[in-house]
Design an enzyme around this catalytic site. Structure first.
Site, PDB file in Angstrom:
ATOM      1  N   TYR A 172      -9.677  -4.343   0.263  1.00 22.89           N
ATOM      2  CA  TYR A 172      -9.308  -5.229  -0.774  1.00 22.89           C
ATOM      3  C   TYR A 172     -10.318  -6.027  -1.128  1.00 22.89           C
ATOM      4  CZ  TYR A 172      -4.344  -2.993  -0.536  1.00 22.89           C
ATOM      5  OH  TYR A 172      -3.445  -2.383  -0.687  1.00 22.89           O
ATOM      6  N   LYS A 226      -7.124   6.374   9.958  1.00 22.34           N
ATOM      7  CA  LYS A 226      -7.140   7.520   9.466  1.00 22.34           C
ATOM      8  C   LYS A 226      -8.504   8.279   9.934  1.00 22.34           C
ATOM      9  CE  LYS A 226      -6.343  11.094   6.576  1.00 22.34           C
ATOM     10  NZ  LYS A 226      -5.113  12.013   6.883  1.00 22.34           N
ATOM     11  N   ASP A 276      -1.002   8.962   7.888  1.00 19.74           N
ATOM     12  CA  ASP A 276      -0.066   9.984   6.977  1.00 19.74           C
ATOM     13  C   ASP A 276       0.927  10.243   7.829  1.00 19.74           C
ATOM     14  OD1 ASP A 276      -1.949  11.054   8.354  1.00 19.74           O
ATOM     15  OD2 ASP A 276      -2.278  12.658   7.113  1.00 19.74           O
ATOM     16  N   ASP A 288      -0.355  -2.614   3.826  1.00 24.95           N
ATOM     17  CA  ASP A 288       0.278  -3.156   2.529  1.00 24.95           C
ATOM     18  C   ASP A 288       1.210  -1.925   2.234  1.00 24.95           C
ATOM     19  OD1 ASP A 288       1.062  -4.025   0.215  1.00 24.95           O
ATOM     20  OD2 ASP A 288      -1.037  -3.625  -0.912  1.00 24.95           O
ATOM     21  N   ASP A 322       5.700  -1.846   3.244  1.00 22.87           N
ATOM     22  CA  ASP A 322       6.700  -1.645   1.658  1.00 22.87           C
ATOM     23  C   ASP A 322       7.631  -0.528   2.396  1.00 22.87           C
ATOM     24  OD1 ASP A 322       5.600  -4.195   0.653  1.00 22.87           O
ATOM     25  OD2 ASP A 322       5.659  -2.932  -1.392  1.00 22.87           O
TER      26      ASP A 322
END
Ligand code: NAD
Length: 357
Positions: free
Chosen positions: A141, A191, A223, A247, A251
């Site tokens: 970001y 990852k 994942d 993020d 959620d």
């Protein structure tokens, strides 16, 4: 004790839920003989409308000088045009960066009284009590370069996922320290099978784990973590991860609790200043209707007591009041179909239970 709190109500339901949190904070402060001063500032879309920018220099200076910041939510359809050059979220990103709020803490718990509000079966959510630590000021970001340009006849876009050792190290330390006060298990999500930045992340987390021999470290690829949150979220204690993975995963995990409106967050840096906000957005669909659940904001206020003011008993008093309200059947419209309470009615019940707790 005395403390100055900057309040940034923001847009949509932001002002409704921060008003609730201030009322509960004030009630608890009076009960425990503390003096809190609140100072409200425009932030987000409403600040764009009146000041041309989502975060004015004056508001930023006030935040830097405060003991803690209580935020509602920003944004809404009025400021959502993809071609807009000034956007409410820019204020949020700048505030996090300027204050160096590098760690976002999001507890995800399933209240026993609300187990049946969860979209998952009871046995999958019964023991869920996770504390996510999301790195907040670096990663994809913020990484440079980020650009769009034409290559031949194609428009192309580029974002950069960047991490330095120090950025990983400080959030890893916080994760292990936090876990020592909980169930002594840290899961680091990355990852590393594909991304270079994740391989650095994993290397540093392993190094840091050497200073915390009492805490068990697990690694999980992002994942498979997405699957395990659905299949067995009860297995996790502290989960630490990078900005974008955090993020998305937080959620996903928030759904376990039954409503976005229930969950708090804290954004911390070294030292005591922190920013506290519910995880939900400005919910324009219900703004101004008295339908907002104030619990996420109220529990953020409890985190403010705990992390910025070092008042753990006061924090627990608010958390107990929330638990008792739900146990007694108090429900806002996001949690039940009938006999529901307005934001103000729920806030009144929470204040009364703070006094009784
Ligand atoms: P949202 O979280 O605002 O709403 C999603 C759904 O959850 C809506 O149906 C809403 O009514 C419901 N909801 C959210 N909070 C609730 C509460 N306290 N009580 C009851 N119901 C609640 O997400 P969205 O609709 O995707 O975004 C709306 C705006 O908020 C957008 O402009 C977005 O950019 C912004 N946003 C801001 C933040 C922030 O300020 N940190 C975070 C997320 C989204």
């Amino acid at each position: 004790m005395q403390a100055k709190i900057i309040v940034l109500p923001g847009d949509g339901i932001g002002p409704e839920v921060t008003a609730a949190a201030m009322e509960v904070l004030q009630t608890a402060a009076e009960k425990f003989n503390h003096k809190l001063t609140f100072e409200e500032h425009l932030f987000g879309g409403c600040a764009i409308d009146s000041q041309g920018v989502p975060l004015s220099e004056n508001t930023l200076a006030a935040c830097k000088a405060a003991d803690a910041i209580l935020l509602g939510a920003v944004g809404g359809p009025k400021w959502d045009s993809p071609s807009a050059s000034v956007r409410p979220e820019q204020g949020l990103l700048r505030l996090r960066k300027e204050l160096d709020l590098f760690a976002n803490l999001r507890p995800v718990k399933v209240f026993p009284a609300l187990i049946d509000s969860s979209p998952l079966r009871r046995e999958r959510v019964e023991n869920v009590d996770i504390l996510f630590l999301r790195e907040l000021t670096s990663g994809i970001y913020f990484g440079q370069p980020r650009e769009r340009k034409n290559i031949g006849s194609q428009e192309t876009a580029l974002d950069t996922m960047f991490y330095s050792e120090d950025e990983v190290r400080r959030i890893a330390h916080l994760a292990f320290e936090t876990s020592q006060k909980r169930r002594k298990s840290v899961t680091s999500v990355d990852k590393a099978n594909v991304l270079e930045s994740s391989r650095l992340w994993r290397k540093v987390v392993i190094e840091v784990s050497g200073s915390y021999p009492d805490v068990t470290l697990h690694h999980q690829l992002v994942d498979s973590m997405a699957m395990r949150i659905i299949q067995g979220a009860g297995d996790f204690d502290v989960v630490v991860t990078s900005n974008m993975f955090g993020d998305i995963l937080t959620d996903e995990a928030s759904v376990l609790s039954g409503s976005l409106g229930l969950l708090p967050s804290a954004s911390l840096r070294s030292g005591s200043l922190g920013l506290y906000e519910p995880i939900h957005g400005s919910a324009p669909d219900i703004a101004g209707k008295g339908l907002a659940n104030p619990i996420g904001s109220v529990l953020s206020a409890a985190m403010l007591f705990r992390y910025s003011l070092n008042l753990d008993e006061e924090a627990r008093c608010i958390e107990t009041a929330v638990q008792n309200a739900l146990d007694q059947g108090a429900r806002t419209a996001d949690l039940a179909d009938s006999n529901t309470l307005t934001t103000t009615e729920m806030t009144g019940i929470l204040c009364k239970l703070v006094l009784d707790a």
